[in-house]
Design a protein around this motif. Sequence first.
Motif, PDB file in Angstrom:
ATOM      1  N   PHE A 213       0.970  -1.151  -0.047  1.00 52.17           N
ATOM      2  CA  PHE A 213      -0.165  -0.021  -0.099  1.00 52.17           C
ATOM      3  C   PHE A 213       0.784   1.295   0.071  1.00 52.17           C
ATOM      4  O   PHE A 213       0.604   2.395  -0.702  1.00 52.17           O
ATOM      5  CB  PHE A 213      -0.820   0.087   1.131  1.00 52.17           C
ATOM      6  CG  PHE A 213      -1.659   1.174   1.662  1.00 52.17           C
ATOM      7  CD1 PHE A 213      -2.551   1.941   0.851  1.00 52.17           C
ATOM      8  CD2 PHE A 213      -0.942   1.911   2.442  1.00 52.17           C
ATOM      9  CE1 PHE A 213      -3.062   3.010   1.470  1.00 52.17           C
ATOM     10  CE2 PHE A 213      -1.520   3.117   3.043  1.00 52.17           C
ATOM     11  CZ  PHE A 213      -2.714   3.780   2.412  1.00 52.17           C
ATOM     12  N   ARG A 214       1.907   1.388   0.911  1.00 47.94           N
ATOM     13  CA  ARG A 214       2.739   2.399   0.787  1.00 47.94           C
ATOM     14  C   ARG A 214       3.352   2.828  -0.319  1.00 47.94           C
ATOM     15  O   ARG A 214       3.511   3.826  -0.851  1.00 47.94           O
ATOM     16  CB  ARG A 214       3.831   2.285   2.215  1.00 47.94           C
ATOM     17  CG  ARG A 214       3.127   2.281   3.482  1.00 47.94           C
ATOM     18  CD  ARG A 214       4.134   1.997   4.503  1.00 47.94           C
ATOM     19  NE  ARG A 214       5.200   2.809   4.646  1.00 47.94           N
ATOM     20  CZ  ARG A 214       6.483   2.682   4.540  1.00 47.94           C
ATOM     21  NH1 ARG A 214       6.687   1.475   4.898  1.00 47.94           N
ATOM     22  NH2 ARG A 214       7.292   3.621   4.820  1.00 47.94           N
ATOM     23  N   THR A 217       0.811   3.723  -3.306  1.00 53.56           N
ATOM     24  CA  THR A 217       0.212   4.979  -2.977  1.00 53.56           C
ATOM     25  C   THR A 217       0.944   6.125  -3.136  1.00 53.56           C
ATOM     26  O   THR A 217       0.718   7.347  -3.736  1.00 53.56           O
ATOM     27  CB  THR A 217      -0.490   4.920  -1.453  1.00 53.56           C
ATOM     28  OG1 THR A 217      -1.365   3.904  -1.173  1.00 53.56           O
ATOM     29  CG2 THR A 217      -1.211   6.230  -1.073  1.00 53.56           C
ATOM     30  N   GLU A 218       2.298   6.069  -2.579  1.00 50.20           N
ATOM     31  CA  GLU A 218       3.417   6.966  -2.686  1.00 50.20           C
ATOM     32  C   GLU A 218       3.553   7.279  -4.160  1.00 50.20           C
ATOM     33  O   GLU A 218       3.556   8.708  -4.603  1.00 50.20           O
ATOM     34  CB  GLU A 218       4.786   6.478  -2.371  1.00 50.20           C
ATOM     35  CG  GLU A 218       4.762   6.712  -0.723  1.00 50.20           C
ATOM     36  CD  GLU A 218       6.008   6.268  -0.109  1.00 50.20           C
ATOM     37  OE1 GLU A 218       6.762   5.670  -0.698  1.00 50.20           O
ATOM     38  OE2 GLU A 218       6.273   6.595   1.061  1.00 50.20           O
ATOM     39  N   VAL A 221       0.279   9.053  -5.964  1.00 57.66           N
ATOM     40  CA  VAL A 221       0.027  10.585  -5.152  1.00 57.66           C
ATOM     41  C   VAL A 221       1.090  11.373  -6.033  1.00 57.66           C
ATOM     42  O   VAL A 221       0.684  12.418  -6.484  1.00 57.66           O
ATOM     43  CB  VAL A 221       0.373  10.566  -3.784  1.00 57.66           C
ATOM     44  CG1 VAL A 221       0.623  11.721  -3.462  1.00 57.66           C
ATOM     45  CG2 VAL A 221      -0.930   9.877  -2.890  1.00 57.66           C
ATOM     46  N   ILE A 236       1.447   7.300   5.682  1.00 56.99           N
ATOM     47  CA  ILE A 236       1.922   6.589   4.518  1.00 56.99           C
ATOM     48  C   ILE A 236       3.656   6.347   4.711  1.00 56.99           C
ATOM     49  O   ILE A 236       4.150   5.460   4.217  1.00 56.99           O
ATOM     50  CB  ILE A 236       1.568   7.343   2.953  1.00 56.99           C
ATOM     51  CG1 ILE A 236       0.265   7.236   2.953  1.00 56.99           C
ATOM     52  CG2 ILE A 236       2.448   6.574   1.982  1.00 56.99           C
ATOM     53  CD1 ILE A 236      -0.396   8.206   1.815  1.00 56.99           C
ATOM     54  N   TYR A 309      -8.179   5.995   5.040  1.00 55.57           N
ATOM     55  CA  TYR A 309      -7.728   6.351   3.769  1.00 55.57           C
ATOM     56  C   TYR A 309      -6.935   5.196   3.306  1.00 55.57           C
ATOM     57  O   TYR A 309      -6.568   5.172   1.954  1.00 55.57           O
ATOM     58  CB  TYR A 309      -6.737   7.319   4.059  1.00 55.57           C
ATOM     59  CG  TYR A 309      -7.447   8.743   4.197  1.00 55.57           C
ATOM     60  CD1 TYR A 309      -8.069   9.481   3.179  1.00 55.57           C
ATOM     61  CD2 TYR A 309      -8.101   9.261   5.700  1.00 55.57           C
ATOM     62  CE1 TYR A 309      -9.106  10.438   3.170  1.00 55.57           C
ATOM     63  CE2 TYR A 309      -8.994  10.324   5.455  1.00 55.57           C
ATOM     64  CZ  TYR A 309      -9.234  10.815   4.578  1.00 55.57           C
ATOM     65  OH  TYR A 309     -10.191  11.986   4.546  1.00 55.57           O
ATOM     66  N   PHE A 313      -7.446   4.798  -0.738  1.00 53.31           N
ATOM     67  CA  PHE A 313      -6.169   4.919  -1.485  1.00 53.31           C
ATOM     68  C   PHE A 313      -5.938   3.301  -2.024  1.00 53.31           C
ATOM     69  O   PHE A 313      -5.593   3.336  -3.424  1.00 53.31           O
ATOM     70  CB  PHE A 313      -4.975   5.396  -0.899  1.00 53.31           C
ATOM     71  CG  PHE A 313      -5.238   6.738  -0.328  1.00 53.31           C
ATOM     72  CD1 PHE A 313      -6.065   7.637  -0.923  1.00 53.31           C
ATOM     73  CD2 PHE A 313      -4.400   7.410   0.447  1.00 53.31           C
ATOM     74  CE1 PHE A 313      -6.232   9.017  -0.842  1.00 53.31           C
ATOM     75  CE2 PHE A 313      -4.366   8.798   0.649  1.00 53.31           C
ATOM     76  CZ  PHE A 313      -5.548   9.455   0.163  1.00 53.31           C
ATOM     77  N   ASP A 314      -6.041   2.317  -1.402  1.00 48.55           N
ATOM     78  CA  ASP A 314      -5.888   0.824  -1.811  1.00 48.55           C
ATOM     79  C   ASP A 314      -6.853   0.731  -3.047  1.00 48.55           C
ATOM     80  O   ASP A 314      -6.326   0.032  -3.826  1.00 48.55           O
ATOM     81  CB  ASP A 314      -5.847   0.007  -0.624  1.00 48.55           C
ATOM     82  CG  ASP A 314      -4.571  -1.260  -0.896  1.00 48.55           C
ATOM     83  OD1 ASP A 314      -3.557  -0.667  -1.367  1.00 48.55           O
ATOM     84  OD2 ASP A 314      -4.685  -2.034  -0.344  1.00 48.55           O
ATOM     85  N   PHE A 317      -6.336   3.271  -6.193  1.00 46.53           N
ATOM     86  CA  PHE A 317      -4.939   3.305  -6.757  1.00 46.53           C
ATOM     87  C   PHE A 317      -4.570   2.074  -7.035  1.00 46.53           C
ATOM     88  O   PHE A 317      -3.914   1.777  -8.129  1.00 46.53           O
ATOM     89  CB  PHE A 317      -3.922   4.148  -5.845  1.00 46.53           C
ATOM     90  CG  PHE A 317      -4.398   5.636  -5.634  1.00 46.53           C
ATOM     91  CD1 PHE A 317      -5.433   6.170  -6.371  1.00 46.53           C
ATOM     92  CD2 PHE A 317      -4.059   6.206  -4.376  1.00 46.53           C
ATOM     93  CE1 PHE A 317      -5.738   7.508  -6.051  1.00 46.53           C
ATOM     94  CE2 PHE A 317      -4.424   7.400  -4.080  1.00 46.53           C
ATOM     95  CZ  PHE A 317      -5.100   8.332  -5.071  1.00 46.53           C
ATOM     96  N   ARG A 318      -4.371   1.001  -6.319  1.00 46.57           N
ATOM     97  CA  ARG A 318      -3.808  -0.375  -6.532  1.00 46.57           C
ATOM     98  C   ARG A 318      -4.891  -1.155  -7.234  1.00 46.57           C
ATOM     99  O   ARG A 318      -4.752  -1.872  -8.118  1.00 46.57           O
ATOM    100  CB  ARG A 318      -3.379  -0.654  -5.387  1.00 46.57           C
ATOM    101  CG  ARG A 318      -2.458  -1.999  -5.487  1.00 46.57           C
ATOM    102  CD  ARG A 318      -1.675  -2.475  -4.156  1.00 46.57           C
ATOM    103  NE  ARG A 318      -2.591  -2.887  -3.170  1.00 46.57           N
ATOM    104  CZ  ARG A 318      -3.020  -4.045  -3.352  1.00 46.57           C
ATOM    105  NH1 ARG A 318      -2.673  -5.028  -4.270  1.00 46.57           N
ATOM    106  NH2 ARG A 318      -3.897  -4.497  -2.413  1.00 46.57           N
TER     107      ARG A 318
END
Length: 465
Positions: A213-214, A217-218, A221, A236, A309, A313-314, A317-318
Motif C-alpha cells: 500500500f505504501r 500509494t506514494e 500520489v 503513508i 484512507y 487509496f488501496d 489506486f492499486r
Amino acid sequence: MTEILVQDVAGGDIATGARVIDHPAWPELKNAVEELRGWQSADGSIDFTADRAPSHAAVEATVDRIVTAVERLSPLLPHDTAYHRALVADLRKWADSAFAVPDFLDSLLAFQPAAERIDGLQHLVLFPMYTQNGNPDRNFEAVVLRMVWPEWLAELERTRYDNPLFCGITFEDFTAGYDTNSAVLFPETIAVRQAPERFTWGGIFCDREAARFRRVTEEAVRVLGLELPADIQDMIGDQERCEQAFVLWDMVHDRTHSHGDLPFDPFMIKQRQPFWMYGLEELRCDLTAFKEAVKLDAEGNRHGRDVQYAVLFDRMFRFPVTGDRVRNYDGLGGQLLFAYLHKHDVVRWTDNTLQIDWDRAPQVTNQLCAEIEKLYRDGIDRPKLVHWFAAYDLVSTYLAPHPGSRWAKGPDALDLTQPPRKLVDDVLPDEFPLSMFYEALAKKLKNVIASTKGITAETADRTAA
C-alpha cells in the motif's frame, strides 16, 4: 518477551523467545523445502517417471532433513508442539505412500493459531499448499510468522467486532511460494483428504499489505499530483502505523462476510456467479470496514482515520490496475468506488491533477455502502437471476459495460431457458473495461506494482525497481 530456556534436540540450550529464523536449523529447513518443491507435481505428488525425476532415496533423504530441522526448531515454539508432532507424522505418512498426493489433514487440525492470539507470538508453519495470488500448485511452503494482536485490537474484537478465527500476522521468512503477491495464509489452500467440517483460523499478512500500500500509494500520489492532509502523509511514511490500519481493516472486513442482510452463501464460494457479484461482496466488506472506521474516528480512536484512507487509496489506486483483466473482481470494486466518488464530485481529475474533497469523502463513501446494503437486503426477496441483473444495474450505473456485452442488453439478449449458472458463460472476461483514466494510470504504475512482488516490512522502504 520472556525467554525460557529449553533443550534443543540437536544439543545445547536455546531460548523460546529467540527468533526462529536466527536458528541454524531454519536455513537448513528452508533449503530442503525448496529442493523438495522442485520435484513436486501440481497436485503435490512426485512423479518418479518424469524426466529428471529424483530417486526415492533422494526424496526420502530430503524429507528426513525437513523432519530433523522441524524437530530442532520446535522447542522454540512450545505452543506449536502438538502441531509439529502431527506434521512430522504426516511427512512420514507421505513418504510411506511413495510420495503420492499429500494429505496433511491431521497436522492442519492440530494447528490452532487462533486459540492463542498473543502479540508477537511466533509460528513455524509447513504445509503442501497453494498460495493465493502466488503459486497455484500444492507445493510445500515453509513460513515463519508472528501474530499481530495488540491489546487495543484484542479489546475491539472482544467488545465490538467479534471474530474468533481471525489472525493478523507478519512475515519473518518464507519459501518461494510466498515470494509472490500472496498476503494470506488460509487453511482451505492446504492439501487434505477431505475438507474439515469447519475452519478454525485464517491469517492475513498485514506487513505485506501495508508495505505494498505504501509503495503504490506514494507513487500514485506523485503521478496524480494529489495533495494529502499532513497526518495521512505521515501515515503513508510509517510502516508500523499502516500495519495497524490494515490489521483492523482486515478484522472487520473478514467478519462482514457473515454479517448483514445476506444470501445464504455470502461470498458465493459454493456456487457459480458472475464476477461482479464477487466484486460487490468484497467491496461491501471493505466499505463496512470504512463505515466502522468513520465511527471509530468520531469516537477518538486514532486508527479510525488511517483505516479510511487505507481503504480509499488501496481501492482506488492499486486494485483497479493490479492483475490481469479476466474476471478481476477486486479491480472492479476499485473502479466502482472511484467512479461513484467521481460522479458525486468527491474526486475530480482536472488539469492533470487529482483533487479529493476530504470533508465529503466519508459521507459519500458510506452512501455507496448503503446502496450495496440495500441491494443485498432487497435480494433476499428476489430470484437469483433477478438479483444478478439488479447488481448489474447498480454497477453499470457508474461503470460503462463493454460494448459487446450481452448482459448489458438485458434479459432479452440471453437464453433464459438455461439455468442461471449457464448464463455466466455469457459474461465477458472483462465485462467492465478500464476507463481512459485507469488505462493511463495502469501504464504509469505498472513498474511500481511489479516491484511489490514478495515485499515485506523489511523491504518496504527500498527504492522501487
